[in-house]
Design an enzyme around this catalytic site. Sequence first.
Site, mmCIF file in Angstrom:
data_model
loop_
_atom_site.group_PDB
_atom_site.id
_atom_site.type_symbol
_atom_site.label_atom_id
_atom_site.label_comp_id
_atom_site.label_asym_id
_atom_site.label_seq_id
_atom_site.Cartn_x
_atom_site.Cartn_y
_atom_site.Cartn_z
ATOM 1 N N ASP A 191 0.854 -1.195 0.000
ATOM 2 C CA ASP A 191 0.000 0.000 0.000
ATOM 3 C C ASP A 191 0.889 1.243 0.000
ATOM 4 O O ASP A 191 2.115 1.157 0.136
ATOM 5 C CB ASP A 191 -0.960 -0.003 1.196
ATOM 6 C CG ASP A 191 -0.238 0.030 2.540
ATOM 7 O OD1 ASP A 191 0.899 -0.473 2.616
ATOM 8 O OD2 ASP A 191 -0.796 0.564 3.520
ATOM 9 N N HIS A 505 1.403 -8.796 -3.541
ATOM 10 C CA HIS A 505 0.464 -7.695 -3.281
ATOM 11 C C HIS A 505 1.306 -6.433 -3.116
ATOM 12 O O HIS A 505 1.687 -6.045 -1.997
ATOM 13 C CB HIS A 505 -0.372 -7.974 -2.030
ATOM 14 C CG HIS A 505 -1.476 -6.975 -1.830
ATOM 15 N ND1 HIS A 505 -2.697 -7.081 -2.450
ATOM 16 C CD2 HIS A 505 -1.524 -5.820 -1.116
ATOM 17 C CE1 HIS A 505 -3.459 -6.056 -2.111
ATOM 18 N NE2 HIS A 505 -2.764 -5.267 -1.296
ATOM 19 N N ASP A 551 0.153 -17.242 -4.441
ATOM 20 C CA ASP A 551 0.883 -16.262 -5.252
ATOM 21 C C ASP A 551 -0.093 -15.539 -6.160
ATOM 22 O O ASP A 551 -0.172 -15.784 -7.355
ATOM 23 C CB ASP A 551 1.986 -16.939 -6.072
ATOM 24 C CG ASP A 551 2.792 -15.892 -6.842
ATOM 25 O OD1 ASP A 551 2.755 -14.699 -6.450
ATOM 26 O OD2 ASP A 551 3.433 -16.252 -7.843
ATOM 27 N N GLU A 560 1.823 -10.106 0.461
ATOM 28 C CA GLU A 560 2.194 -8.691 0.416
ATOM 29 C C GLU A 560 3.694 -8.575 0.731
ATOM 30 O O GLU A 560 4.321 -9.522 1.217
ATOM 31 C CB GLU A 560 1.372 -7.878 1.433
ATOM 32 C CG GLU A 560 1.580 -6.365 1.283
ATOM 33 C CD GLU A 560 0.485 -5.500 1.916
ATOM 34 O OE1 GLU A 560 -0.470 -6.061 2.488
ATOM 35 O OE2 GLU A 560 0.600 -4.266 1.817
#
Length: 579
Positions: A191, A505, A551, A560
């Site tokens: 993120d 991620h 995955d 992530e």
Amino acid sequence: MPRRASGRSGAATLALGLFVGLCLGQGAACAQPQAIAVNQLGFTPAAAKRATVAAGPASRFELLAADSGRVVLAGPLSPARPWAPAGQAVRVADFSAMRAPGRYRLRVAGLPDSDPFVIRPGVYAPLSSAALRALFFNRASQTLSPALAGPYARAAGHADTEVLVHPSAAGPRRHAGDRIASPGGWYDAGDYNKYVVNAAFATHLLLAAYERAPARAAGLAVGLPESGDGLPDLLHEALWSLRWLLSMQDPDDDGVYHKLSNADFDGVLMPAEADRPRWLLQKSTAAALDFAAVMAQASRVLRDLTPRSPQLPAQLLQAALAAWDWARANPRAVYRQPPDIHTGEYGDDRLDDEFAWAAAELHLATGDPAYLAAVPLKRTPMSLPSWRDVGGLAWLSLAARRERLDPAVAALARRRVLGLADQLLDKAGQASWGVALAAPDFIWGSNGVALNQALVLLQAEQLAPERAPRFRAAAQALLDYVLGRNPLGLSQVTGFGSRSPQHPHHRPSAADGVIAPVPGFLVGGANAGREDARGCTRAYPARPAALAYLDDYCSYASNEVAINWNAALVYVTLALGED
Ligand code: G3I
Ligand code: 9MR
């Protein structure tokens, strides 16, 4: 532009189905069953060298020179034993005796040969560099030029020059809606938000890596915009984070904001495309104490190293002292996620460990005994370091510099670190795979758990010469685990190993149009909690715990990437990089 093929299909190896039997489809780096699971990068000549072999009738192994196929070593496999987290019996091949540089494979009758791997001095140096460079790739407010980032070049994102003060963070001088500059730092993970607790933890591990292996750390040439002024790249990268952290301290009262984030996570887009408002959120005691700890540590480490910024160490120490004072005056300011904010919480309402860590670092930076006297140090357990539990960092930092301490504190720190390291040795001895991981360790970020275990063992190595080889071998086994000697048969670091994650991620990796993910990132790893399963349409193995990995971009709870896990990778690869 190098584009790597995605994971190869598993037809050949699936037939054997010995470990996992799950190849999750085209495009994913199939978690292929590897009958012989081995560190896919390899070993330094003096390292303990082991591989895990699916239990079958064969009781011996052979080590082959990969090119000629000549057998260069042979030996017995250990007796077959089960391992609960993977639910299958295995044997171990120990080929530590081979020290000659070269490229090798392992062979066991009836099984396909292992992946190739090398034995050579400096084998982990490219990985240490890449793990550090991955942090550079995750810089906020930074243009990544083609010269420095190759195919991963990108425009700067999130300038963070006009961050809004959230009502939870408002004070007498900074009002809700005011705009504050807080540029730079690293994106936390996949993120694009920035969290003080985790950034302080990750930055500490980088600086600790420098202290553990200064020559190798200083030798890492990553290629940063700041490179070439005499300061090692590792310290430049740490400073990039420290400068951002400084901007998270409110000059009006010295408190530290818990995080700087959107209200909601960005979509799958490149940093420069993100345009949601950014907020400074509530000040917290945990943020202030982790900030104080890493600023104090940095002031000590950088004291003689930054001749071009002679005032910097004093500035860092001043910031640390001020944050400590704020935390003492606000000892229970637990971060409470406001209802309009939905990004990572990094919540923690047990703060004794943060007080202990900050006190230890302030004591080491100043020599003043008052800091240690202010906390119940003796009641602080030596637990495995994580972003949420930093008590162990107090003991590790004290033990590493014990010659400067009161002898009683030094002796206690040494005993505490060795106590946990001995427990980890026991755990590793009980596990047929030889790793100190048990079923409860397969949580969100289990690969980070593994590498923090290795970090504790690598500190313990320096405290007890007679047990050092055993601590080091147990740490090596944990690095082997994340580099492919695991039941998934998959290296857990993007771009490294015969098979590695293809769909982490990680927003830039998903949005940049380059097939191969940004290299050098450790993924979180198998996680029995599977907190993301509802959002994943692909089959997600539930158990055993060590196989609960997918995955796929959807799997933020197992796939992530994160700065804290990568910083541990830098530490462990540097410490195990000795020849
Ligand atoms: O500590 C308990 C342990 O006692 C218990 O046995 C175990 C079983 O569930 O849970 C442990 O707590 C876990 C906690 O992390 C501490 O490790 C929680 O289940 C788990 O949900 C929690 O996960 C954290 C996750 O955010 C969700 O809050 C991860 O540690 C943390 O790394 C992760 O961090 C995220 C940020 O929020 C946002 N940015 C990405 C980053 C990485 O995924
Ligand atoms: O992308 C987010 C990741 O960085 C976090 O670790 C994770 C847990 O907080 O959340 C991810 O965002 C997901 C959100 O929580 C739920 N909707 C899907 C989002 C992923 O695309």
